[in-house]
Design an enzyme around this catalytic site. Structure first.
Site, PDB file in Angstrom:
ATOM      1  N   GLU A  25      11.678  -3.144  -1.071  1.00 59.16           N
ATOM      2  CA  GLU A  25      12.923  -2.359  -0.983  1.00 59.16           C
ATOM      3  C   GLU A  25      13.010  -1.517   0.435  1.00 59.16           C
ATOM      4  O   GLU A  25      13.713  -1.709   1.107  1.00 59.16           O
ATOM      5  CB  GLU A  25      13.364  -1.264  -1.940  1.00 59.16           C
ATOM      6  CG  GLU A  25      13.886  -1.874  -3.261  1.00 59.16           C
ATOM      7  CD  GLU A  25      12.715  -2.122  -4.157  1.00 59.16           C
ATOM      8  OE1 GLU A  25      11.652  -2.343  -3.769  1.00 59.16           O
ATOM      9  OE2 GLU A  25      12.844  -1.848  -5.486  1.00 59.16           O
ATOM     10  N   GLU A  43       0.972  -5.603  -0.057  1.00 59.00           N
ATOM     11  CA  GLU A  43      -0.097  -4.783  -0.577  1.00 59.00           C
ATOM     12  C   GLU A  43      -1.306  -4.706   0.235  1.00 59.00           C
ATOM     13  O   GLU A  43      -1.448  -5.333   1.266  1.00 59.00           O
ATOM     14  CB  GLU A  43      -0.440  -5.190  -1.799  1.00 59.00           C
ATOM     15  CG  GLU A  43       0.440  -5.364  -2.889  1.00 59.00           C
ATOM     16  CD  GLU A  43       0.329  -5.647  -4.531  1.00 59.00           C
ATOM     17  OE1 GLU A  43      -0.639  -6.184  -4.584  1.00 59.00           O
ATOM     18  OE2 GLU A  43       1.120  -5.376  -5.142  1.00 59.00           O
TER      19      GLU A  43
HETATM   20  N1  THU Z   1       7.160  -2.779  -6.142  1.00 60.26           N
HETATM   21  C1  THU Z   1       8.220  -3.341  -5.439  1.00 60.26           C
HETATM   22  O1  THU Z   1       8.112  -4.021  -4.347  1.00 60.26           O
HETATM   23  N2  THU Z   1       9.267  -2.744  -6.021  1.00 60.26           N
HETATM   24  C2  THU Z   1       9.710  -2.188  -6.910  1.00 60.26           C
HETATM   25  O2  THU Z   1      10.894  -1.826  -7.143  1.00 60.26           O
HETATM   26  C3  THU Z   1       8.675  -1.646  -7.695  1.00 60.26           C
HETATM   27  C4  THU Z   1       7.172  -1.823  -7.362  1.00 60.26           C
HETATM   28  C5  THU Z   1       5.859  -3.391  -5.869  1.00 60.26           C
HETATM   29  C6  THU Z   1       4.807  -2.608  -5.275  1.00 60.26           C
HETATM   30  C7  THU Z   1       3.392  -2.996  -5.732  1.00 60.26           C
HETATM   31  O3  THU Z   1       3.129  -4.010  -4.584  1.00 60.26           O
HETATM   32  C8  THU Z   1       3.752  -3.746  -7.036  1.00 60.26           C
HETATM   33  O4  THU Z   1       5.157  -4.127  -6.858  1.00 60.26           O
HETATM   34  C9  THU Z   1       3.340  -3.354  -8.257  1.00 60.26           C
HETATM   35  O5  THU Z   1       3.827  -1.982  -8.401  1.00 60.26           O
END
Ligand code: THU
Length: 127
Positions: A55, A44
């Site tokens: 992913e 993030e």
């Molecule tokens: N996120 C993922 O890494 N993969 C997913 O399949 C869904 C969401 C992450 C993005 C963000 O850093 C956090 O989860 C909350 O949305």
């Protein structure tokens, strides 16, 4: 590699997540046909639109190392619901391997399995 082994790699990868804004840590493990695995976590940023999912982290690691074909991906978040890939990640994975399988795992270790094609029917492709 067994489903369980791939999920364990996704769990391990989730421990490296950088998710101070959402508090939602995700891990992914992407298996190539030869059995090589690339892992990823979500990363993030204070400018929230710059966040990248676990992913896609795994996918771009693999593609940048010359891989373009994938058999299976495991996705894990330590939550009570199965962690499903977002629309952007589905489209990005589809580009390379529409036939691949996606395993979505949750806290208690259980998982569900889908074909990517099921998760992204009628995907956009360029002629
Ligand atoms: N996120 C993922 O890494 N993969 C997913 O399949 C869904 C969401 C992450 C993005 C963000 O850093 C956090 O989860 C909350 O949305």
């Amino acid at each position: 590699m067994t489903d369980r082994e791939l999920i364990n790699l996704a769990i391990e990868a989730s421990q490296k997540a950088y998710a101070p804004y959402s508090g939602f840590s995700v891990g992914a493990a992407l298996e190539c046909p030869e059995g090589i695995v690339f892992t990823g976590c979500n990363v993030e940023n204070a400018a929230l639109g710059n966040c990248i999912c676990a992913e896609r982290t795994a996918l771009v690691k693999a593609v940048s190392e010359g891989r373009r074909s994938f058999r299976k991906m495991a996705v894990f978040a330590d939550t009570s619901r199965y962690c499903m890939p977002c629309g952007t990640c589905r489209q990005m994975l589809y580009e390379f391997s529409p036939e691949m399988e996606i395993l979505c795992a949750k806290s208690n270790g259980s998982y569900v399995s889908y074909k990517l094609k099921e998760l992204l029917p009628n995907a956009f492709v360029l002629d």
